[in-house]
Design a protein around this motif. Sequence first.
Motif, PDB file in Angstrom:
ATOM      1  N   TYR A  19      -0.575  -3.542  -1.342  1.00  0.00           N
ATOM      2  CA  TYR A  19      -1.200  -3.594  -2.604  1.00  0.00           C
ATOM      3  C   TYR A  19      -0.385  -4.783  -3.585  1.00  0.00           C
ATOM      4  O   TYR A  19      -0.167  -4.450  -4.669  1.00  0.00           O
ATOM      5  N   ASN A  20       0.095  -5.660  -3.005  1.00  0.00           N
ATOM      6  CA  ASN A  20       0.756  -6.716  -3.852  1.00  0.00           C
ATOM      7  C   ASN A  20      -0.236  -7.455  -4.726  1.00  0.00           C
ATOM      8  O   ASN A  20       0.113  -8.577  -5.423  1.00  0.00           O
ATOM      9  N   THR A  21      -1.598  -7.095  -4.544  1.00  0.00           N
ATOM     10  CA  THR A  21      -2.384  -7.956  -5.458  1.00  0.00           C
ATOM     11  C   THR A  21      -2.311  -7.409  -6.875  1.00  0.00           C
ATOM     12  O   THR A  21      -2.090  -8.072  -7.739  1.00  0.00           O
ATOM     13  N   SER A  24       1.046  -8.282  -8.368  1.00  0.00           N
ATOM     14  CA  SER A  24       1.318  -9.634  -8.731  1.00  0.00           C
ATOM     15  C   SER A  24       0.557  -9.819 -10.160  1.00  0.00           C
ATOM     16  O   SER A  24       0.908 -10.492 -11.197  1.00  0.00           O
ATOM     17  N   GLU A 159      -7.205 -15.886   6.627  1.00  0.00           N
ATOM     18  CA  GLU A 159      -7.344 -15.731   5.033  1.00  0.00           C
ATOM     19  C   GLU A 159      -7.773 -16.750   4.304  1.00  0.00           C
ATOM     20  O   GLU A 159      -7.457 -17.841   4.526  1.00  0.00           O
ATOM     21  N   GLY A 225      -2.544 -13.314  -8.374  1.00  0.00           N
ATOM     22  CA  GLY A 225      -2.794 -11.979  -7.867  1.00  0.00           C
ATOM     23  C   GLY A 225      -4.416 -11.569  -8.034  1.00  0.00           C
ATOM     24  O   GLY A 225      -4.961 -11.019  -7.301  1.00  0.00           O
ATOM     25  N   ASN A 228      -6.026 -13.417  -5.209  1.00  0.00           N
ATOM     26  CA  ASN A 228      -5.876 -12.606  -3.896  1.00  0.00           C
ATOM     27  C   ASN A 228      -6.689 -11.257  -3.749  1.00  0.00           C
ATOM     28  O   ASN A 228      -6.756 -10.467  -2.574  1.00  0.00           O
ATOM     29  N   PHE A 229      -7.496 -10.799  -4.757  1.00  0.00           N
ATOM     30  CA  PHE A 229      -8.117  -9.545  -4.764  1.00  0.00           C
ATOM     31  C   PHE A 229      -9.602 -10.364  -3.741  1.00  0.00           C
ATOM     32  O   PHE A 229     -10.190  -9.476  -3.278  1.00  0.00           O
ATOM     33  N   HIS A 232      -7.406 -11.601  -0.058  1.00  0.00           N
ATOM     34  CA  HIS A 232      -7.066 -10.346   0.686  1.00  0.00           C
ATOM     35  C   HIS A 232      -8.129  -9.567   1.490  1.00  0.00           C
ATOM     36  O   HIS A 232      -8.160  -9.199   2.451  1.00  0.00           O
TER      37      HIS A 232
END
Length: 241
Positions: A19-21, A24, A159, A225, A228-229, A232
Amino acid sequence: MFALETGGLVIDWTQMPTYNTIMSLAAGAGLILLVLLGRALTSREKFSAESWSLAAGVLGVILTLTGAHMTLSWPFAKYFPFDNIIFGETSLGLGVLLLAAAFYLWRRAAVIDVSDDVGALLARTAQPLGVFIFGLGLALFAIAAAGVTFQLFAAPPEEPISGAFAAYPWIEAIFMSGLFALVGVGAVLFPFALRGFSSKARPGALQIIVGFVWGLSGLAFLLFGALNFFTHIGLIVNTMG
């Protein structure tokens, strides 16, 4: 957790919660919030402590919860234990600081809003935290050095977008390490920037530097961030097997 099969990389996501989305995104917003707070304290507009308390509280809750869970449970322990330190502990530190700021601004709003020098009042209040913030800055330098030395942060080719640089791990290592180092510069200088800070005076050189590096790195973390949604989610779709 993951395996290389004929079809490419396969990851068991039930064994690697990430959950580093949102971490960040919230960290970037938190850094920008601190910069905007500094600008508000040196502007001629009336200061409203409760509104800043609300913003700090929302971001502080997100970072404290996610950071504490990652720090205490180590969800990446089996394969990527360093990520628990890099993302979990730093988010926890920033989250608790934001929660402390939110509580103080809310609890003392009546006194703060009528102060003849809000900037000086808040600077004096924050000074004892300077030792911890300085220490966090040194820790961020260490993370940046580790990122370059061990070429961390590289995304797999599965990715989207970031994976295009999978063959060149040093690119993302330098990018992410540079962001951590920028935040570290602001954190190390922060205790010294508090000296002489006042709503009645123009920002000094140290205060401008802190605002610049936190604003720039905060914007980068916020945008990264948000990106990254997509990346990821794409990685999950491409590696579910």
